[in-house]
Design a protein around this motif. Structure first.
Motif, short mmCIF file in Angstrom:
data_model
loop_
_atom_site.label_atom_id
_atom_site.label_comp_id
_atom_site.label_asym_id
_atom_site.label_seq_id
_atom_site.Cartn_x
_atom_site.Cartn_y
_atom_site.Cartn_z
N ALA A 1 40.09 -12.12 16.74
CA ALA A 1 40.60 -11.64 18.05
C ALA A 1 42.24 -12.58 18.24
N ARG A 2 42.90 -11.03 18.79
CA ARG A 2 44.26 -11.67 18.35
C ARG A 2 45.06 -13.36 19.28
N PRO A 3 45.18 -13.52 18.13
CA PRO A 3 45.70 -15.30 19.16
C PRO A 3 46.20 -14.87 20.70
N VAL A 4 45.89 -15.72 21.50
CA VAL A 4 46.31 -15.63 22.74
C VAL A 4 47.61 -16.24 23.08
N TRP A 5 48.68 -17.11 21.38
CA TRP A 5 49.84 -18.09 21.69
C TRP A 5 50.31 -16.65 21.07
N LEU A 6 50.47 -15.78 20.91
CA LEU A 6 51.06 -15.07 20.02
C LEU A 6 52.34 -14.20 20.81
N ASP A 7 51.53 -14.06 21.96
CA ASP A 7 53.03 -13.42 22.93
C ASP A 7 54.35 -14.18 23.09
N GLN B 1 55.78 -14.84 19.82
CA GLN B 1 57.28 -13.22 19.68
C GLN B 1 58.19 -13.82 21.07
N ALA B 2 58.00 -14.25 21.73
CA ALA B 2 58.71 -14.01 22.61
C ALA B 2 60.38 -14.57 22.69
N ASP B 3 59.71 -15.52 21.95
CA ASP B 3 61.09 -17.03 21.48
C ASP B 3 61.84 -15.93 20.33
N HIS B 4 61.95 -15.19 20.73
CA HIS B 4 62.28 -14.57 19.89
C HIS B 4 64.18 -15.43 18.77
N ALA B 5 64.21 -15.54 17.18
CA ALA B 5 65.07 -16.18 16.50
C ALA B 5 66.61 -15.25 16.50
N ASN B 6 66.53 -14.35 17.44
CA ASN B 6 67.45 -13.54 17.08
C ASN B 6 68.51 -13.33 18.98
N ASN B 7 67.68 -14.48 18.99
CA ASN B 7 68.06 -15.01 20.83
C ASN B 7 68.71 -16.95 20.73
N LEU B 8 68.49 -17.23 19.29
CA LEU B 8 68.86 -18.31 19.11
C LEU B 8 70.69 -18.66 18.72
N PRO B 9 71.30 -19.46 19.39
CA PRO B 9 72.54 -19.75 19.16
C PRO B 9 73.25 -19.61 17.45
N ARG B 10 74.08 -18.84 17.44
CA ARG B 10 74.70 -18.31 16.13
C ARG B 10 76.33 -19.21 16.01
N GLY C 1 54.55 -16.89 4.68
CA GLY C 1 53.17 -17.48 5.92
C GLY C 1 54.51 -17.46 6.71
N ARG C 2 54.89 -17.36 6.76
CA ARG C 2 56.01 -17.90 8.38
C ARG C 2 56.00 -15.69 8.82
N TYR C 3 56.00 -15.04 7.98
CA TYR C 3 56.11 -13.43 8.90
C TYR C 3 55.12 -13.35 9.52
N CYS C 4 53.67 -13.65 7.99
CA CYS C 4 52.59 -13.43 8.38
C CYS C 4 52.06 -14.37 10.06
N LEU C 5 52.28 -15.20 9.74
CA LEU C 5 51.93 -15.83 11.34
C LEU C 5 52.78 -15.12 12.70
N LEU C 6 54.34 -14.91 12.82
CA LEU C 6 54.38 -14.07 13.43
C LEU C 6 54.04 -12.42 13.58
N ASN C 7 53.25 -11.87 12.84
CA ASN C 7 52.33 -10.47 12.79
C ASN C 7 52.89 -10.20 11.65
N HIS D 1 62.57 -25.64 11.91
CA HIS D 1 61.45 -25.25 11.97
C HIS D 1 60.61 -24.10 12.99
N HIS D 2 61.18 -23.54 13.31
CA HIS D 2 61.75 -23.08 14.84
C HIS D 2 60.90 -21.63 14.39
N LEU D 3 59.83 -21.08 15.14
CA LEU D 3 59.46 -19.50 14.46
C LEU D 3 59.12 -19.39 15.62
N GLY D 4 59.92 -18.01 15.94
CA GLY D 4 59.59 -16.85 17.17
C GLY D 4 60.24 -15.71 16.41
N GLY D 5 59.69 -14.70 17.34
CA GLY D 5 60.31 -13.49 17.72
C GLY D 5 58.92 -12.89 16.74
N LEU D 6 59.90 -11.55 15.90
CA LEU D 6 59.57 -10.41 15.31
C LEU D 6 59.71 -10.58 13.19
#
Length: 753
Positions: A392-398, A401-410, A477-483, A613-618
């Motif tokens: 079962a694809r995790p229900v929390w994964l969407d 993935q929506a909380d993408h690191a690309n959107n974090l303040p740089r 493992g961080r990459y693998c949790l995201l996808n 330790h934020h982890l989000g996006g793809l």
């Protein structure tokens, strides 16, 4: 009283401790159906360990079959041995074959860190030895909880000491690997050990017992009560805080005995007195007898009384389940037994004939004149349960993935970018690992060409031609949790790239697939997606999977580890003198960035370190064509001697690659960041298929032409300087002393604390 086969027939209703041995009720009933009666105590012991998750792969084997869909050939020729054998074997040319494999020893290493890690090394070395090869090097992939967590201070020193102590005593160089930290591994460290061996093609051996009348010989250490059900049971159930109570289930290693066993076994091979051989690891005698007989063309009869014991009070069940180390089982023709024994005596290795091969298809084991085992060995070794567990694809994964690191303040300002670089370089996962690697002998045997902290280890195989191999291990493992599909491919890509940037040609893969409980549908989904990713990636790269290991039930108190498929990549280099090292080597060298940088911060070290330790996006998207093109450039540049240094871009991106290239030889660099992307993305993006290289000014144009021929994007960043500083023009300048101090501090400080 010994529970004999006859008693089992006469007393069908005797209650048996099948559940305590890890069997499910339907599995126990299946055993009764196969035998047509209840099993004896000895048979129950055999089935329980051989049908465990660790030995039978009952939750994974239907998915592992996908690897068989790959072409069983490498860029250097067909595989000589693959999945199903003790280890994979690859033709590397000039009549040489390389055999290599990785395996896990995770749970035993939590229970007893030193012995768990040490015997993990010993076990994988014996797998290589059983193929007919001389072991020549080891590597390890280690993962721990947070560096400052209390239990990390217990398990990390013990595991590192175990890996180093055993390998050093064997005289095997440890040429590379990984050390990583994440809270998910707290209470469940990962110890993935890899060994590589070399042989001539004609020396390749397989574990198949053939020849009626041939003798079964057990040689090596005596059998003791240590390790009873150790790896097979500990690695086949949910892990929790009660596990230190299982300390007796951890094997105890003796590397000096293993060294004698190595030399003795190679002498036996050279003497032509062995027709088949099997190491004794997980499940001990149960495994060796059933697997040899199952893969052969007849049956086997053994007398358990003849096995040398360290503890005379051991029961037959304990003897069959013991995982005492430094033992091998061989098949020998009767006429060769005397020579076999003489060779063992020469090396002071104990050897005992315990049985023979017989007509039929039964494995028969006697104890004190009574028949205690009468089974079809295939049902024990190769026809155990097969589960297609729910996924079962995790229900929390969407949401993740929506909380993408690309959107974090740089960061934009130079001082903010400099601070970000220092924080990433000084983080536990990017910092200096010398505290670990200094405990390993990296140069024993005299053929180590590259070792840590190079991108991959490299070993010379032939002293006259300078033929060599390169090896790298990678996981994220961080990459693998995201996808998990993309994450597995990114681990594969990084291992491929680490081998390629040294000038070697990547040719084949071994893997260690570390996941949580297979009874959790979300974990099974992660596992299957990772396998799909590896199959598709290996097909694209032309690098077959030769074998490996699955480790399930990596969870503590209901919390699964990050899905962690570790990839070991083997490469071949025709002349090790042409190797490319990591780091800048002389002022005035031109510094070039190869590959295309994209806005890919998901799963990055920048995200992990700067945002608690934020982890989000793809994760970044693999590009196999780019990896292969980069590999072709690096191989050609190696043969032409074009480059003075090279470093792959992976965790931490360009910022980490620049820092480590400067620190390698204490030289500075001045760079101008390319336009088109903001500075944070340029410095910290982890887009794959990229490398940082240095080239002497007179040969820069020649190298750029080579890149253009292979359609590898190349941009000049700057040049190496005498000034001990990392300067990013218009943004910041950092002294190398500051970078080095920040980089070196974390692990020693944590261990001293």
């Amino acid at each position: 009283m010994v529970d004999t086969v006859q008693q089992a027939v006469q007393t069908p209703d005797v209650e048996q401790p099948w559940a305590a041995l890890g069997l499910k009720e339907d599995e126990y009933q299946r055993i009764r159906e196969l035998l047509g009666r209840r099993p004896t105590g000895a048979e129950l012991a055999m089935y329980s360990v051989m049908w465990s998750e660790h030995c039978s792969y009952k939750s994974s084997k239907i998915h592992l079959k996908r690897f068989g869909e790959l072409e069983q050939t490498t860029p250097r020729g067909p595989l000589l041995a693959g999945i199903g054998d003790n280890a994979g074997a690859v033709d590397i040319g000039q009549g040489y074959a390389i055999t290599f494999k990785s395996e896990s020893h995770n749970h035993p290493s939590y229970v007893e860190p030193y012995q768990g890690a040490a015997t993990g090394v010993g076990g994988i070395v014996r797998d290589i030895l059983a193929m007919g090869a001389r072991p020549i090097a080891v590597m390890d992939g280690l993962r721990f909880g947070a560096l400052d967590a209390p239990d990390t201070a217990r398990v990390l020193p013990g595991i590192v000491a175990g890996v180093g102590g055993y390998g050093n005593c064997l005289g095997l160089p440890n040429i590379g690997g990984e050390v990583a930290f994440d809270a998910s591994y707290y209470g469940n460290p990962l110890v993935n050990a890899l060994c590589v061996g070399v042989m001539r093609h004609e020396d390749l051996k397989f574990a198949k017992a053939t020849g009626i009348g041939n003798k079964v010989i057990l040689y090596g250490a005596s059998t003791g009560a240590d390790g009873i059900g150790g790896a097979s049971i500990l690695a086949s159930e949910t892990f929790d805080d009660s596990k230190p109570s299982k300390r007796p289930a951890v094997q105890v290693g003796d590397p000096f005995m293993e060294k004698l066993l190595i030399e003795c076994t190679l002498d036996l091979f050279a003497g032509g007195v062995v027709t088949a051989i099997q190491d004794l690891g997980a499940a001990g005698v149960s495994c060796a007898t059933s697997e040899l007989a199952s893969a052969g063309d007849g049956g086997m009869r053994c007398e358990l009384d003849l096995i040398p014991l360290r503890d005379s009070t051991m029961t037959p069940e304990e003897i069959l389940m013991s995982e005492s180390q430094e033992r091998m089982m061989a098949i020998c023709q009767p006429a060769d037994v005397a020579r076999f024994m003489a060779i063992c005596a020469k090396w002071d290795v104990q050897a005992t004939v315990i049985g023979e091969l017989i007509e039929g298809d039964r494995l028969l084991i006697d104890w004190h004149g009574e028949r205690i085992v009468d089974v079809d060995p295939r049902t024990v070794a190769h026809e155990g349960p097969t589960y297609d567990r729910p996924q079962a694809r995790p229900v929390w994964l969407d949401d993740v993935q929506a909380d993408h690191a690309n959107n974090l303040p740089r960061p934009v300002a130079g001082d903010e970018l400099a601070d970000a670089l220092l924080r990433v370089v000084g983080s536990p996962n990017q910092c200096d690992k010398t505290w670990v690697t200094k405990q390993y002998d990296r140069f024993v045997r005299g053929n180590s060409v590259l070792t840590t902290p190079e991108d991959s280890g490299m070993v010379r195989i032939d002293e006259r031609s300078n033929l060599g191999i390169a090896l790298a291990t990678d996981a994220n493992g961080r990459y693998c949790l995201l996808n998990p599909y993309l994450g597995a491919q990114l681990a594969l890509s990084e291992a491929y790239r680490n081998v390629a940037v040294t000038g070697a040609q990547p040719v084949a893969v071994t893997d260690c697939l570390n996941f949580g409980s297979p009874e959790d549908p979300e974990v099974m989904w992660q596992f299957v997606e990772a396998i799909k990713g590896l199959v598709d990636g290996c097909r694209a790269l032309g690098t077959p999977v030769t074998g490996g290991n699955v480790s399930f039930y990596n969870q503590t108190d209901g919390h699964n580890i990050l899905p962690t498929p570790q990839i070991g990549m083997l490469g071949v280099i025709d002349d090790v003198r042409n190797r490319i090292r990591t780091g800048f080597t002389a002022p005035g060298e031109i510094v070039l960035l190869l590959g295309t940088t994209k806005e890919e911060l998901g799963g990055s070290m920048w995200e992990d370190v700067l945002f608690d330790h934020h982890l989000g996006g793809l994760p970044p998207f693999p590009d196999f064509e780019a990896e292969m093109a980069l590999g072709r450039v690096m191989a050609e540049a190696s043969s032409l001697g074009l480059l003075t240094g090279a470093h792959d871009l992976s965790d931490g991106g360009l910022a980490v690659a620049l820092s480590e290239s400067c620190l390698r030889h204490g030289l500075g660099v001045r760079v101008d960041l390319p336009t088109g992307l903001d500075a944070c993305v340029t410095l910290f993006s982890e887009t794959p298929g990229r490398a940082l290289v240095s080239v002497s000014e007179p040969r820069a144009d020649e190298f750029v032409d080579l890149c253009e021929q292979q359609k590898v994007p190349v941009v000049q960043l700057g040049e190496v300087t005498r000034e001990p500083q990392l300067e990013v023009s218009g943004l910041f300048t950092l002294a190398l002393d500051l970078i080095r101090a920040t980089w070196q501090a974390p692990i020693p400080a944590a261990m001293e604390a």
